[in-house]
Motif scaffolding. Structure first.
Motif, short mmCIF file in Angstrom:
data_model
loop_
_atom_site.label_atom_id
_atom_site.label_comp_id
_atom_site.label_asym_id
_atom_site.label_seq_id
_atom_site.Cartn_x
_atom_site.Cartn_y
_atom_site.Cartn_z
N UNK A 112 0.81 -1.23 0.00
CA UNK A 112 0.00 0.00 0.00
C UNK A 112 0.84 1.27 0.00
N UNK A 113 2.13 1.13 0.21
CA UNK A 113 3.01 2.29 0.29
C UNK A 113 3.16 2.93 -1.09
N UNK A 114 2.89 4.22 -1.20
CA UNK A 114 2.98 4.88 -2.51
C UNK A 114 4.38 4.82 -3.11
N UNK A 115 5.40 4.73 -2.27
CA UNK A 115 6.76 4.65 -2.79
C UNK A 115 7.10 3.23 -3.24
N UNK A 116 6.33 2.25 -2.74
CA UNK A 116 6.53 0.87 -3.13
C UNK A 116 7.81 0.24 -2.66
N UNK A 117 8.50 0.87 -1.77
CA UNK A 117 9.79 0.33 -1.33
C UNK A 117 9.81 -0.11 0.10
N UNK A 118 10.92 -0.75 0.45
CA UNK A 118 11.13 -1.22 1.82
C UNK A 118 11.21 -0.08 2.83
N UNK A 119 11.65 1.09 2.36
CA UNK A 119 11.86 2.21 3.27
C UNK A 119 10.81 3.31 3.11
N UNK A 122 4.93 4.18 4.91
CA UNK A 122 4.02 3.22 5.55
C UNK A 122 4.80 2.06 6.16
N UNK A 123 5.78 1.55 5.44
CA UNK A 123 6.58 0.44 5.93
C UNK A 123 7.41 0.87 7.13
N UNK A 124 8.03 2.02 7.04
CA UNK A 124 8.85 2.52 8.16
C UNK A 124 7.99 2.73 9.40
N UNK A 125 6.80 3.27 9.23
CA UNK A 125 5.89 3.48 10.37
C UNK A 125 5.46 2.16 10.99
N UNK A 126 5.16 1.17 10.15
CA UNK A 126 4.76 -0.14 10.67
C UNK A 126 5.92 -0.80 11.42
#
Length: 172
Positions: A112-119, A122-126
């Motif tokens: 779901x992250x608009x950047x689509x990356x690991x960093x 959304x991913x960093x917040x999770x």
């Protein structure tokens, strides 16, 4: 944020922290179900009691989430998370579940992250929420740590709900 990695924190956690960590990941992913119920609330309250009642509360939560309609195929990870929860209150089984829930929650956020990356944000917040929850539960006993873990999960659920809303608005 401390230098502890998520993997290290899971490896060092006790049964209570492992159960709460897995449950928190599941809780944050609930917006993928069309009907976000309070199905997990009894399971949250049962973690304070530990092993007593875990199996029964888990069965009730599974039944409630299985009955909840899914918004789309993206809800499959939520169903896998609750289905994989161990009925036994055993550190090894709970650790496997917590690791799997962590990975699935990060995958959901990555998708779901608009950047689509690991960093991406959304991913960093999770990842940050997962680490905070494990650190809080390791440092505290009783209801205070669990309450803070629930608060962080509620915050994460709102973030995911907003990401799902943005995705729905962006679809043609």
């Amino acid at each position: 944020m401390t230098s502890n990695s998520l993997t290290e924190l899971i490896a060092e956690a006790d049964e209570r922290a492992l159960a709460a960590s897995g449950l928190a990941c599941l809780d944050r992913c609930l917006p993928l179900l069309a009907d976000e119920s309070d199905a997990l609330r009894p399971l949250w309250s049962g973690i304070a009691a530990g092993e007593d009642g875990w199996t029964e509360r888990l069965a009730d939560a599974r039944a409630a989430l299985d009955a909840a309609p899914a918004a789309d195929q993206a809800a499959a990870p939520v169903r896998r998370m609750i289905g994989a929860a161990p009925s036994e209150w055993v550190a090894g089984h709970l650790a496997e579940w917590a690791k799997a829930c962590s990975a699935l929650a990060l995958e959901v956020h990555r998708d779901l992250d608009p950047s689509g990356g690991e960093d991406g944000p959304l991913v960093a917040g999770e990842r940050r929420r997962q680490i905070q929850i494990l650190e809080i539960l390791t440092a505290t006993e009783g209801g205070t740590g669990l309450r803070r873990a629930m608060d962080l999960s509620t915050e994460g659920r709102r973030v995911l709900r907003a990401a799902l809303s943005r995705r729905a608005r962006a679809r043609p």
